[in-house]
Design an enzyme around this catalytic site. Structure first.
Site, mmCIF file in Angstrom:
data_model
loop_
_atom_site.group_PDB
_atom_site.id
_atom_site.type_symbol
_atom_site.label_atom_id
_atom_site.label_comp_id
_atom_site.label_asym_id
_atom_site.label_seq_id
_atom_site.Cartn_x
_atom_site.Cartn_y
_atom_site.Cartn_z
ATOM 1 N N SER A 1 -7.770 -2.782 7.711
ATOM 2 C CA SER A 1 -7.489 -1.349 7.821
ATOM 3 C C SER A 1 -6.801 -0.826 6.568
ATOM 4 C CB SER A 1 -6.610 -1.082 9.047
ATOM 5 O OG SER A 1 -5.357 -1.731 8.931
ATOM 6 N N ASN B 1 -11.139 7.002 1.882
ATOM 7 C CA ASN B 1 -10.670 8.314 1.430
ATOM 8 C C ASN B 1 -11.052 8.594 -0.015
ATOM 9 O OD1 ASN B 1 -8.738 9.851 3.468
ATOM 10 N ND2 ASN B 1 -8.394 7.665 3.768
ATOM 11 N N ARG C 1 -8.938 2.059 4.629
ATOM 12 C CA ARG C 1 -8.355 3.408 4.623
ATOM 13 C C ARG C 1 -8.333 3.968 3.200
ATOM 14 N NH1 ARG C 1 -4.118 2.080 6.693
ATOM 15 N NH2 ARG C 1 -4.413 2.761 8.863
#
Length: 295
Positions: free
Chosen positions: A230, A238, A234
């Site tokens: 994660s 983005n 993440r």
């Protein structure tokens, strides 16, 4: 236009890749014609996305590695210069900037990290500044550096290392290695295994406690392994999305590019700063959890 737009996007999302092609490999030109057949296994730069894919796991993304290392050196050099020029008198602009950064990170560590470890604050400062600098490359016009390197003979050039999942996974796996190391150091092997097998479900009944071990191991194991995944995805997701929007804007007419790129760039400053902060804070939180020995 659709075909050229697709090719434009794919070209900008392709890494400059160095890897090994097997003997007998047929190298093709842009039109799909065979231009060379390798007599033996050869380490070389990929000239197309298919070649990069065929190079397999051990291929290196030279652009991502180069920019990541280069920006890391920029961080080290700037902070070293500031440290050597530091004065107790009236500080200069660089010293003020570095002191603000150090105090900001130090305060974040004091508020979040509850153990005792002199490595955490320098590590957090390095992570924040390094990730921020890599993210900052997303604000460079999408065609500027690729075109410049194309003139020097490089067919591909991705300049934002954090849009490469290999880079973000590399950083997150390094954090994961620290989590495992400090968990074993602080809690011992028995304590670490106990956290994985005796929580969150437990019982005073020995037989029931033993029966719950596989359930706890599954839940805690998934939770542990999810941390680096994660953390990496993440940041990658983005920044990759932000880069893709810049590429799509570059396909528009010139007046539309200026109309959309400036507001998006201003908004993206918030994103690149926030993502660097989140990566740093989650690293601090995970390492703080690794230092807890209350169980």
């Amino acid at each position: 236009m659709a075909g050229s737009a697709s090719e434009y996007i794919q070209h900008h999302l392709q890494n400059l890749t160095y890897g090994k092609l097997p003997a007998g490999y047929e190298r093709l030109d842009a039109n799909g014609n065979v231009v060379d057949v390798l007599d033996q296994a050869t380490w070389t730069m990929a000239t197309s996305a298919s070649e990069a894919s065929d190079m397999g796991f051990w291929a290196l993304h030279v652009d991502s590695l180069g920019w990541a290392v280069g920006l890391g050196l920029v961080f080290l050099i700037v902070f070293r210069i500031a440290a050597k020029r530091a004065t107790s008198g009236q500080p200069g602009g660089l010293q003020n900037f570095v002191e603000v950064m150090v105090e900001f990170v130090d305060q974040s560590v004091k508020e979040t990290f509850h153990g005792k470890n002199k490595v955490i604050a320098p590590l957090s400062l390095t992570i924040f500044c390094w990730v921020f600098l890599m993210n900052l490359m997303d604000l460079v016009p999408v065609d500027f550096l690729p075109q410049l390197f194309h003139l020097m003979g490089f067919q591909y050039m991705k300049v934002v290392p954090t849009t490469d999942v290999n880079v973000t996974l590399g950083m997150s796996l390094s954090v994961f290695a620290l989590i495992i190391y400090y968990s074993l150091k602080v809690k011992g092997l028995g304590g670490f295994l106990g956290e994985l097998t005796l929580h969150p479900f437990s019982s005073d009944n020995l037989a029931l406690k033993v029966l719950l071990i596989p359930v706890n191991l599954l839940l805690e194991g998934v939770s542990l392994l999810a941390k680096p995944i994660s953390l990496a995805l993440r940041l990658f997701g983005n920044l990759y999305a932000g880069e893709l929007i810049f590429i799509l804007i570059a396909l528009l007419p010139l007046w539309a590019q200026w109309t959309l790129s400036v507001p998006w760039a201003i908004f993206h400053i918030l994103i690149i700063t926030l993502q660097a902060f989140i990566f740093m804070m989650l690293t601090i939180v995970y390492l703080s959890m690794a230092h807890e020995d209350s169980h």
